[in-house]
Scaffold this motif. Structure first.
Motif, PDB file in Angstrom:
ATOM      1  N   LEU A 316       0.824  -1.217   0.000  1.00 41.12           N
ATOM      2  CA  LEU A 316       0.000   0.000   0.000  1.00 41.12           C
ATOM      3  C   LEU A 316       0.854   1.262   0.000  1.00 41.12           C
ATOM      4  O   LEU A 316       0.394   2.328   0.420  1.00 41.12           O
ATOM      5  CB  LEU A 316      -0.932  -0.001   1.215  1.00 41.12           C
ATOM      6  CG  LEU A 316      -1.941  -1.145   1.302  1.00 41.12           C
ATOM      7  CD1 LEU A 316      -2.854  -0.963   2.503  1.00 41.12           C
ATOM      8  CD2 LEU A 316      -2.756  -1.254   0.028  1.00 41.12           C
ATOM      9  N   ALA A 317       2.084   1.162  -0.487  1.00 39.48           N
ATOM     10  CA  ALA A 317       2.980   2.319  -0.478  1.00 39.48           C
ATOM     11  C   ALA A 317       2.392   3.492  -1.264  1.00 39.48           C
ATOM     12  O   ALA A 317       2.473   4.654  -0.837  1.00 39.48           O
ATOM     13  CB  ALA A 317       4.345   1.931  -1.039  1.00 39.48           C
ATOM     14  N   ALA A 318       1.780   3.206  -2.414  1.00 41.82           N
ATOM     15  CA  ALA A 318       1.181   4.284  -3.207  1.00 41.82           C
ATOM     16  C   ALA A 318      -0.009   4.896  -2.472  1.00 41.82           C
ATOM     17  O   ALA A 318      -0.199   6.131  -2.491  1.00 41.82           O
ATOM     18  CB  ALA A 318       0.751   3.744  -4.568  1.00 41.82           C
ATOM     19  N   GLU A 319      -0.825   4.055  -1.834  1.00 46.39           N
ATOM     20  CA  GLU A 319      -1.953   4.566  -1.043  1.00 46.39           C
ATOM     21  C   GLU A 319      -1.440   5.448   0.096  1.00 46.39           C
ATOM     22  O   GLU A 319      -2.053   6.474   0.423  1.00 46.39           O
ATOM     23  CB  GLU A 319      -2.754   3.392  -0.479  1.00 46.39           C
ATOM     24  CG  GLU A 319      -3.560   2.621  -1.500  1.00 46.39           C
ATOM     25  CD  GLU A 319      -4.785   3.386  -1.972  1.00 46.39           C
ATOM     26  OE1 GLU A 319      -5.193   4.341  -1.296  1.00 46.39           O
ATOM     27  OE2 GLU A 319      -5.321   3.032  -3.040  1.00 46.39           O
ATOM     28  N   ALA A 320      -0.321   5.056   0.696  1.00 52.97           N
ATOM     29  CA  ALA A 320       0.241   5.836   1.798  1.00 52.97           C
ATOM     30  C   ALA A 320       0.672   7.215   1.329  1.00 52.97           C
ATOM     31  O   ALA A 320       0.463   8.222   2.026  1.00 52.97           O
ATOM     32  CB  ALA A 320       1.418   5.086   2.414  1.00 52.97           C
ATOM     33  N   GLU A 321       1.251   7.278   0.130  1.00 55.30           N
ATOM     34  CA  GLU A 321       1.663   8.578  -0.418  1.00 55.30           C
ATOM     35  C   GLU A 321       0.452   9.461  -0.682  1.00 55.30           C
ATOM     36  O   GLU A 321       0.464  10.665  -0.397  1.00 55.30           O
ATOM     37  CB  GLU A 321       2.464   8.367  -1.701  1.00 55.30           C
ATOM     38  CG  GLU A 321       3.841   7.760  -1.470  1.00 55.30           C
ATOM     39  CD  GLU A 321       4.612   7.602  -2.756  1.00 55.30           C
ATOM     40  OE1 GLU A 321       4.106   8.049  -3.816  1.00 55.30           O
ATOM     41  OE2 GLU A 321       5.727   7.040  -2.714  1.00 55.30           O
ATOM     42  N   LYS A 328      -3.607  12.850   5.660  1.00 57.10           N
ATOM     43  CA  LYS A 328      -4.093  11.732   6.462  1.00 57.10           C
ATOM     44  C   LYS A 328      -2.981  10.718   6.677  1.00 57.10           C
ATOM     45  O   LYS A 328      -1.987  10.677   5.942  1.00 57.10           O
ATOM     46  CB  LYS A 328      -5.266  11.038   5.765  1.00 57.10           C
ATOM     47  CG  LYS A 328      -6.579  11.762   5.821  1.00 57.10           C
ATOM     48  CD  LYS A 328      -7.684  10.877   5.244  1.00 57.10           C
ATOM     49  CE  LYS A 328      -9.049  11.488   5.462  1.00 57.10           C
ATOM     50  NZ  LYS A 328     -10.115  10.575   4.959  1.00 57.10           N
ATOM     51  N   SER A 329      -3.190   9.869   7.654  1.00 53.65           N
ATOM     52  CA  SER A 329      -2.331   8.705   7.854  1.00 53.65           C
ATOM     53  C   SER A 329      -2.899   7.546   7.056  1.00 53.65           C
ATOM     54  O   SER A 329      -4.120   7.399   6.921  1.00 53.65           O
ATOM     55  CB  SER A 329      -2.282   8.342   9.348  1.00 53.65           C
ATOM     56  OG  SER A 329      -1.906   7.000   9.537  1.00 53.65           O
ATOM     57  N   SER A 335      -8.615   2.185   8.334  1.00 55.39           N
ATOM     58  CA  SER A 335      -9.764   2.083   9.235  1.00 55.39           C
ATOM     59  C   SER A 335     -11.045   2.521   8.550  1.00 55.39           C
ATOM     60  O   SER A 335     -12.114   1.914   8.736  1.00 55.39           O
ATOM     61  CB  SER A 335      -9.523   2.919  10.499  1.00 55.39           C
ATOM     62  OG  SER A 335      -8.527   2.334  11.304  1.00 55.39           O
ATOM     63  N   GLU A 336     -10.966   3.573   7.752  1.00 54.99           N
ATOM     64  CA  GLU A 336     -12.152   4.046   7.039  1.00 54.99           C
ATOM     65  C   GLU A 336     -12.650   2.999   6.052  1.00 54.99           C
ATOM     66  O   GLU A 336     -13.866   2.775   5.928  1.00 54.99           O
ATOM     67  CB  GLU A 336     -11.823   5.354   6.321  1.00 54.99           C
ATOM     68  CG  GLU A 336     -11.622   6.541   7.256  1.00 54.99           C
ATOM     69  CD  GLU A 336     -11.053   7.759   6.539  1.00 54.99           C
ATOM     70  OE1 GLU A 336     -10.821   7.665   5.305  1.00 54.99           O
ATOM     71  OE2 GLU A 336     -10.835   8.795   7.199  1.00 54.99           O
ATOM     72  N   LEU A 337     -11.742   2.343   5.352  1.00 52.37           N
ATOM     73  CA  LEU A 337     -12.134   1.307   4.386  1.00 52.37           C
ATOM     74  C   LEU A 337     -12.761   0.112   5.090  1.00 52.37           C
ATOM     75  O   LEU A 337     -13.746  -0.464   4.608  1.00 52.37           O
ATOM     76  CB  LEU A 337     -10.920   0.866   3.569  1.00 52.37           C
ATOM     77  CG  LEU A 337     -10.403   1.875   2.538  1.00 52.37           C
ATOM     78  CD1 LEU A 337      -9.055   1.438   1.990  1.00 52.37           C
ATOM     79  CD2 LEU A 337     -11.412   2.037   1.407  1.00 52.37           C
ATOM     80  N   VAL A 338     -12.195  -0.274   6.245  1.00 55.23           N
ATOM     81  CA  VAL A 338     -12.775  -1.397   7.003  1.00 55.23           C
ATOM     82  C   VAL A 338     -14.154  -1.028   7.517  1.00 55.23           C
ATOM     83  O   VAL A 338     -15.103  -1.818   7.425  1.00 55.23           O
ATOM     84  CB  VAL A 338     -11.842  -1.799   8.158  1.00 55.23           C
ATOM     85  CG1 VAL A 338     -12.512  -2.840   9.051  1.00 55.23           C
ATOM     86  CG2 VAL A 338     -10.528  -2.354   7.614  1.00 55.23           C
ATOM     87  N   ALA A 339     -14.303   0.176   8.057  1.00 57.88           N
ATOM     88  CA  ALA A 339     -15.604   0.602   8.581  1.00 57.88           C
ATOM     89  C   ALA A 339     -16.654   0.641   7.481  1.00 57.88           C
ATOM     90  O   ALA A 339     -17.817   0.244   7.691  1.00 57.88           O
ATOM     91  CB  ALA A 339     -15.468   1.977   9.242  1.00 57.88           C
ATOM     92  N   ALA A 340     -16.257   1.096   6.294  1.00 55.56           N
ATOM     93  CA  ALA A 340     -17.219   1.205   5.188  1.00 55.56           C
ATOM     94  C   ALA A 340     -17.722  -0.154   4.732  1.00 55.56           C
ATOM     95  O   ALA A 340     -18.865  -0.274   4.268  1.00 55.56           O
ATOM     96  CB  ALA A 340     -16.578   1.946   4.018  1.00 55.56           C
TER      97      ALA A 340
END
Length: 517
Positions: A316-321, A328-329, A335-340
């Motif tokens: 997830l390096a690209a997502e982190a960037e 955002k972190s 966490s947002e993706l899991v909650a959704a």
């Protein structure tokens, strides 16, 4: 009058520095890399002086960023990972790279030691199992494979004690680190000298650090450390505790009816006992300063949030960037993706064994379909880490000496996530609380500092005055049932994959020895 407290927490991947006021309110924090090297498979090492520079830089940057007057700093206190080992020569310089508690070079030696009468005596004397990252085991490995290290070593130290030494030039350890290291007779409160000699480790005895109590002043900040950190020379340096105990103090862990869960590099699950717990034999055990007369018994396995950290750092390096660019972190995004997608139907499952699993079980992600998305994968990772904790908790609560907790105190990275905290609550099926703050290891260190400089009468008083509950969770019956079914599948798949993966009849020993059902 100086009223600020600086706490340092040197963990498996990061050095965290935080400043607190006398009430325990976190005023700011700074993270610096604490990089690990992997010179051979299973070896985890770090440069001690590079770690010290990260600590000093973190303190200096935090002081500058917050505009802190160094005269207002009452104490600096370090916490750090337990076990592993730092070896210094007579001049105080590292003999070789330090070892992390995740190091597994001694796996074959552990198997031999478990059949040795001397090692069994040492295990009983120290009230904990024998495992690969344990200091006593690593000393035995050096003695067998790098004998020159023994000759050059003058001081055997833990992570947080090395930091304290660099801060004030004084060498000592505390009862929690000495206990965690597998070197201390807990009931006597001293090194298990006879048992260490019987285990063939007598040559190291003169090199062990003197044992003191946490919450005492070790020394004053040296001129060199003051120049590097931006603090005043002579600022009191207090004796802290190792990170499991530090996080436990900061979460308000103080009673035998509580279950302490710390999710970080290791899955850390703990209970309190009036006498050392011998059934089950815990991975770690030490005196617990947050409840005088009690011992903290811990099952620890490298199966926790470090697995998510690996995923974020690699796949997830690209997502982190992108997350960083949006302010955002990457962990917030996860966490947002899991909650959704929490209520989506998904059978995806993750075994969080990237750093070693029970009976050699490999890390694995399975049960995916073409309809799965990143949220489903991340939910599987979140759940797998929760299940690894649950598996250790079942062992911890399943013996003759086990405690009977009725509530959970959660600390560590996952406690910052609302959806993950609720998932822990549902899977363990107990009410769960998360304490106020973000840097629990650093706060536990600051609690020890408050006692050392007289801001608090003792550590229990400081815990009471400096910790507060931030969030409370209660089990949700429908999720309890779903996660229980998934957990049973997780246990079955872990056993079957271990059986299929291991090449021979003998499972590879690991830090799980003595720590799994």
């Amino acid at each position: 009058m100086a009223r600020l407290l600086i706490g340092v927490d040197a963990g498996g991947t990061m050095v965290k520095v935080a400043v607190f006021d006398e009430t325990g309110r976190e005023l700011g924090c700074e993270h610096r890399p604490n990089p690990m090297s992997f010179p051979h498979p299973g070896w985890t090492e770090r440069d001690p002086d590079r770690m010290w520079r990260s600590v000093a830089d973190g303190i200096r940057i935090l002081v500058e960023r917050l505009g802190i007057d160094p005269a207002d700093v009452a104490a600096v206190t370090a916490a750090g990972y337990g076990a592993g080992v730092f070896l210094l020569d007579a001049q105080g310089d590292p003999v070789r790279p330090a070892l992390g508690s995740t190091d597994s070079r001694a796996a074959a030696l552990v198997a031999q030691m478990q059949r040795s009468a001397g090692a069994q005596k040492l295990s009983l004397a120290t009230s904990q199992g024998v495992w690969t990252g344990q200091t006593s085991v690593l000393l035995a490995w050096f003695q067998a494979h790098e004998p020159g290290v023994l000759d050059r070593t003058a001081h055997v130290m833990s992570c947080k004690d090395f930091i304290s030494y660099r801060l004030c030039g004084q060498i000592s350890t505390d009862v929690t680190d000495a206990g965690c290291a597998g070197l201390m007779d807990l009931e006597r409160g001293e090194y298990a000298r006879d048992a260490l000699r019987d285990a063939g480790l007598g040559a190291w005895l003169a090199k062990l650090s003197p044992i003191g109590q946490p919450g005492e002043i070790v020394g004053g900040l040296t001129d060199q450390a003051a120049a590097l950190t931006g603090l005043r020379a002579g600022t009191p340096v207090a004796r802290g505790v190792f990170d499991v105990v530090s996080c436990s103090l900061a979460s308000g862990f103080s009673r035998s009816d509580q279950l302490g869960v710390v999710a970080g590099t290791f899955s850390i699950d703990s209970t309190l006992h009036r006498t050392p717990c011998l059934d089950p034999m815990p991975t770690l055990q030490s005196a617990y300063p947050g409840a005088p007369g009690h011992y903290i018994a811990t099952i620890a396995t490298p199966t926790s949030a470090s697995n998510l950290e690996w995923l974020c750092r690699t796949m997830l390096a690209a997502e982190a960037e992108r997350a960083q660019a949006a302010g955002k972190s990457i962990y917030e995004v996860c966490s947002e993706l899991v909650a959704a997608g929490e209520h989506r139907k998904s059978d995806a499952m993750f075994l969080p064994y990237l750093f070693g699993g029970p009976d050699g079980a490999p890390g694995a992600l399975f049960g995916l379909t073409a309809g799965a998305d990143l949220g489903d994968v991340l939910r599987a990772v979140f759940e797998g880490i929760v299940f690894a904790h649950r598996q250790d908790i079942d062992l911890l609560l399943g013996g003759r000496d086990s405690a009977c907790p009725g509530s959970v105190l959660l600390a560590g990275g996952p406690s910052k996530s609302d959806v993950w905290s609720q998932m822990f609550c549902d899977a363990i099926n107990m009410p769960l609380t998360v304490a106020e703050g973000s840097e629990f290891g650093a706060k536990g260190a600051a609690i020890c500092g408050a006692v050392a400089v007289g801001m608090a009468r003792d550590i229990p008083s400081a815990v009471k005055d400096m910790t507060r509950i931030a969030r409370v969770y209660n089990p949700r019956p429908e999720q309890v049932e779903r996660l229980e079914q998934q957990y049973r599948r997780y246990r079955r798949m872990s056993r079957e994959l271990s059986s299929a993966w291991m090449p021979g009849p003998e499972p590879t020993p690991s830090c799980f020895a003595g720590a799994q059902a």
